[in-house]
Design an enzyme around this catalytic site. Structure first.
Site, PDB file in Angstrom:
ATOM      1  N   GLU A  51     148.545 -36.548  84.394  1.00 25.76           N
ATOM      2  CA  GLU A  51     149.028 -37.850  83.921  1.00 25.76           C
ATOM      3  C   GLU A  51     150.313 -37.891  83.078  1.00 25.76           C
ATOM      4  O   GLU A  51     150.364 -36.573  82.283  1.00 25.76           O
ATOM      5  CB  GLU A  51     147.913 -38.944  83.210  1.00 25.76           C
ATOM      6  CG  GLU A  51     148.556 -40.054  82.465  1.00 25.76           C
ATOM      7  CD  GLU A  51     147.415 -41.017  82.199  1.00 25.76           C
ATOM      8  OE1 GLU A  51     146.548 -40.652  81.991  1.00 25.76           O
ATOM      9  OE2 GLU A  51     147.972 -42.069  81.830  1.00 25.76           O
ATOM     10  N   ASN A 205     144.457 -48.690  88.392  1.00 27.36           N
ATOM     11  CA  ASN A 205     143.746 -48.077  87.425  1.00 27.36           C
ATOM     12  C   ASN A 205     143.142 -48.486  86.246  1.00 27.36           C
ATOM     13  O   ASN A 205     143.738 -49.505  85.725  1.00 27.36           O
ATOM     14  CB  ASN A 205     144.427 -46.699  86.942  1.00 27.36           C
ATOM     15  CG  ASN A 205     143.601 -45.926  85.733  1.00 27.36           C
ATOM     16  OD1 ASN A 205     142.638 -45.207  86.020  1.00 27.36           O
ATOM     17  ND2 ASN A 205     144.100 -46.294  84.504  1.00 27.36           N
ATOM     18  N   GLU A 206     141.629 -48.578  86.048  1.00 33.91           N
ATOM     19  CA  GLU A 206     141.310 -49.336  84.905  1.00 33.91           C
ATOM     20  C   GLU A 206     141.867 -50.951  84.943  1.00 33.91           C
ATOM     21  O   GLU A 206     142.460 -51.208  83.920  1.00 33.91           O
ATOM     22  CB  GLU A 206     141.205 -48.635  83.688  1.00 33.91           C
ATOM     23  CG  GLU A 206     140.879 -47.287  83.696  1.00 33.91           C
ATOM     24  CD  GLU A 206     140.325 -46.438  82.464  1.00 33.91           C
ATOM     25  OE1 GLU A 206     141.123 -46.942  81.495  1.00 33.91           O
ATOM     26  OE2 GLU A 206     139.597 -45.604  82.549  1.00 33.91           O
ATOM     27  N   TYR A 276     133.558 -41.400  80.988  1.00 38.26           N
ATOM     28  CA  TYR A 276     133.599 -40.234  79.724  1.00 38.26           C
ATOM     29  C   TYR A 276     132.481 -40.064  79.103  1.00 38.26           C
ATOM     30  O   TYR A 276     131.529 -40.933  78.573  1.00 38.26           O
ATOM     31  CB  TYR A 276     134.852 -40.674  78.894  1.00 38.26           C
ATOM     32  CG  TYR A 276     136.146 -40.668  79.382  1.00 38.26           C
ATOM     33  CD1 TYR A 276     136.696 -39.344  79.659  1.00 38.26           C
ATOM     34  CD2 TYR A 276     136.947 -41.624  80.048  1.00 38.26           C
ATOM     35  CE1 TYR A 276     138.023 -39.167  80.100  1.00 38.26           C
ATOM     36  CE2 TYR A 276     138.020 -41.627  80.630  1.00 38.26           C
ATOM     37  CZ  TYR A 276     138.675 -40.267  80.727  1.00 38.26           C
ATOM     38  OH  TYR A 276     139.864 -40.163  81.453  1.00 38.26           O
ATOM     39  N   GLU A 330     137.737 -40.316  86.808  1.00 36.41           N
ATOM     40  CA  GLU A 330     137.921 -39.834  85.422  1.00 36.41           C
ATOM     41  C   GLU A 330     136.718 -39.504  84.855  1.00 36.41           C
ATOM     42  O   GLU A 330     135.673 -40.267  84.788  1.00 36.41           O
ATOM     43  CB  GLU A 330     138.757 -40.791  84.679  1.00 36.41           C
ATOM     44  CG  GLU A 330     140.311 -40.905  85.001  1.00 36.41           C
ATOM     45  CD  GLU A 330     140.960 -41.992  84.184  1.00 36.41           C
ATOM     46  OE1 GLU A 330     140.741 -41.931  82.975  1.00 36.41           O
ATOM     47  OE2 GLU A 330     141.887 -42.497  84.720  1.00 36.41           O
ATOM     48  N   GLN A 380     141.473 -34.106  81.725  1.00 36.57           N
ATOM     49  CA  GLN A 380     142.785 -34.001  82.793  1.00 36.57           C
ATOM     50  C   GLN A 380     142.918 -32.428  82.969  1.00 36.57           C
ATOM     51  O   GLN A 380     142.305 -31.743  82.125  1.00 36.57           O
ATOM     52  CB  GLN A 380     143.895 -34.624  82.769  1.00 36.57           C
ATOM     53  CG  GLN A 380     143.670 -36.106  82.296  1.00 36.57           C
ATOM     54  CD  GLN A 380     145.022 -36.987  81.975  1.00 36.57           C
ATOM     55  OE1 GLN A 380     146.140 -36.474  82.171  1.00 36.57           O
ATOM     56  NE2 GLN A 380     144.922 -38.418  81.730  1.00 36.57           N
TER      57      GLN A 380
HETATM   58  O1  AHR Z   1     142.658 -39.849  80.650  1.00 33.66           O
HETATM   59  C1  AHR Z   1     143.008 -40.679  79.658  1.00 33.66           C
HETATM   60  C2  AHR Z   1     143.026 -42.005  80.061  1.00 33.66           C
HETATM   61  O2  AHR Z   1     141.731 -42.509  80.105  1.00 33.66           O
HETATM   62  C3  AHR Z   1     143.651 -42.563  81.437  1.00 33.66           C
HETATM   63  O3  AHR Z   1     144.937 -42.685  81.220  1.00 33.66           O
HETATM   64  C4  AHR Z   1     142.782 -43.987  81.437  1.00 33.66           C
HETATM   65  O4  AHR Z   1     142.717 -44.203  82.898  1.00 33.66           O
HETATM   66  C5  AHR Z   1     141.685 -43.667  80.597  1.00 33.66           C
HETATM   67  O5  AHR Z   1     141.187 -44.810  79.832  1.00 33.66           O
END
Ligand code: AHR
Length: 532
Positions: A51, A205-206, A276, A330, A380
């Site tokens: 990103e 995204n999100e 996450y 992610e 990432q």
């Molecule tokens: O990976 C970092 C961020 O985490 C991304 O930009 C977003 O999609 C997520 O909240």
């Protein structure tokens, strides 16, 4: 944390996430059933993500054509070589949150003529440090990178601040044959006469957060507007925004709301799930910790197993045939700020053996859910959260996480094999007292007559002596193994000590029809064996 009693295979549930057992084991026997293979493990499960954020693109990937750092047309050569080496199957770009503020035309055409634009991540930059997007790395540079690596592009489109027509033009620019549309001729004039053939498109995204702060039914309407006139030059794989899986409640409401609102319409091929292992609200540190913090991270990471199951079940209520698959685009361990390599490299973290063990356990979950998952992307690949690489100028290092990607390669595209895992749960210290953690994480796959078996021992105290048997009369003939471990749970690879944590060959014996091996504490082991 102690393991004492020997447990026979079959005494417990399949999968390593069964309820706590009465006894702990210093020895165990696990049973593989290569005669009953399950789904193919989609190679895309071992996918990537970069990103425009902190030091990811600029420095991590793009060093510039005039750089003294070895590069291929401006792209960091070491990044290309290592991604190729691990067979990186795909690359998601340009975000993340950045995607919903990105206008693709800013990143094409003569480099000197590209505009400087606002980057979403400016808000996170330390005072006085600027995140202005220079657009030096745009679509053609991204496609060049994908081709160099041999990775399939996965592009996240701008729904939050873009329009359906901007999206459709982007798709046509990428995929229409030269000589058909003006957009295709423009692509050719910009150096790429061959269509890019991009199949994987993220539609936002999100969208519940940085991608537009929408409610699921609002997003479903947007989704349909964005895809109904999709220019069909390739067989598309469209990924709708899915839930924030690491929310306390797993965010099941997003999944319900989206699919309810999609009733009667064509479902997407993919549904994105973000998960996450989110330690940001805790005092946990990325690089300095003790046993409770080790186990806390692994325990939180294991929640993914249930999150996948819950969303899959919910999706099945609307789509019994499961035409829509999960895309976990992610995932990773996300610590509170504090271990960045430099202030402008926001969201970069120290990666230790703990994160490597977490990676092994995560991959085992993915493998065991292979029939549900079309793709996953680590967040990432470089200089951000759960990275495989850390770079700073001419310095480059592979993290312990990189090595786990490398070790698990042979699972890619193989068929998942059931593993009976009777190892008792560990009773471990965590932040809030004691908890149960699987005593062994395992997953297996088969390709031709070769079996790959991944084993992770999360215990900080005890090794595990393992016998591996094969059901249905299969016999092991030869085997080899590698191990990733270190005597210090906090071990990391740094620019000064790049090989502090690296895989080594590991002894495994073929005894009669079975395998025997010792699984050291705090270790990931990968066994490959031939069977008849
Ligand atoms: O990976 C970092 C961020 O985490 C991304 O930009 C977003 O999609 C997520 O909240």
């Amino acid at each position: 944390m102690n393991r004492r009693t020997f447990l026979k295979a079959g005494a417990a549930a399949v999968g390593g996430l069964a309820a706590s057992h009465l006894a702990f084991a210093a020895e165990a026997e696990i049973l593989l059933s290569p005669g009953e293979p399950g789904a193919v493990i989609n190679p895309h499960i071992y996918g990537h993500f970069i990103e425009h954020l902190g030091g990811v693109i600029y420095d991590g990937v793009w060093v510039g054509r005039d750089s003294s750092i070895p590069n291929v047309d401006g792209i960091r050569k070491q990044f290309v070589d290592d991604m190729k080496r691990i067979g990186a199957p795909n690359l998601r770009w340009p975000g993340g949150c950045f995607a919903d503020g990105y206008h693709w035309r800013d990143g094409i055409g003569k480099v000197s003529g590209r505009p400087r634009t606002y980057n979403f991540w400016q808000r996170r930059m330390p005072a006085g440090i600027d995140a202005t997007e220079t657009n030096q790395f745009g679509l053609h540079e991204f496609m060049h990178l994908c081709r160099l690596i041999g990775a399939e592009p996965y592009v996240a489109a701008n729904v939050g601040s873009g329009t359906p027509s901007e999206f459709h033009d982007w798709v046509s620019y990428c995929n229409a044959p030269t000589g058909t549309l003006s957009l295709a001729d423009e692509r050719a004039a910009n150096g790429d006469p061959q269509p890019f053939g991009i199949r994987y498109w993220g539609v936002g995204n999100e969208s519940w957060g940085c991608g537009g702060a929408m409610r699921p039914e609002e997003y479903a309407t947007k989704y349909r507007q964005f895809v109904t006139q999709f220019p069909n030059y390739t067989d598309p794989f469209l990924v709708a925004t899915g839930p924030r899986g690491h929310s306390a409640d797993g965010d099941i409401g997003w999944t319900t709301g989206f699919f309810e609102a999609m009733h009667g319409f064509e479902p997407p091929q993919g549904f994105s799930l973000h998960f996450y292992t989110d330690l940001r609200p805790t005092p946990l540190e990325a690089g300095d910790f003790k046993a409770p913090e080790w186990y806390e991270v692994l325990l939180r990471g294991m929640r993914l197993d249930k999150v996948i199951d819950d969303h899959w079940k919910e999706m099945g209520k609307f789509d019994a045939a499961h035409r829509t698959k999960l895309v976990i685009d992610e995932w990773g361990v996300w610590y509170a700020p504090g271990s960045e390599i430099a202030p402008s490299y926001i969201l970069s973290e120290t990666i230790t053996l703990r994160d490597a063990v977490h990676t092994g356990m995560t991959f085992d979950i993915f493998n065991r859910h292979a029939e549900k998952i079309a793709m996953a992307n680590v967040a990432q690949s470089v200089n951000c959260i759960h990275s495989l690489f850390v770079t700073q100028g001419d310095k480059f290092v592979r993290t312990p996480v990189y090595h786990v990607f490398d070790m698990y390669r042979s699972h890619m595209g193989a068929r998942q094999v059931p593993v009976s895992n009777p190892v008792a749960n560990l009773n471990v210290p965590v932040l809030a007292g004691q908890a149960h953690l699987p005593g062994l994480s395992a997953s297996a796959s088969i390709r031709d007559r070769r079996v790959t078996l991944a084993l992770t021992n999360p215990s900080l105290d005890s090794s595990l002596s393992l016998r591996v048997s094969f059901a249905g009369g299969a016999r092991a003939t030869e085997a080899r193994a590698s191990v990733l471990t270190h005597s210090d749970m906090r071990a990391t690879n740094s620019f000064a000590d790049p090989d502090e944590v690296k895989p080594a060959t590991h002894p495994v014996r073929v005894v009669a029809d079975r395998l025997e091996l010792n699984l050291p504490r705090q270790a990931v082991v990968l066994v490959e064996c031939a069977i008849t």
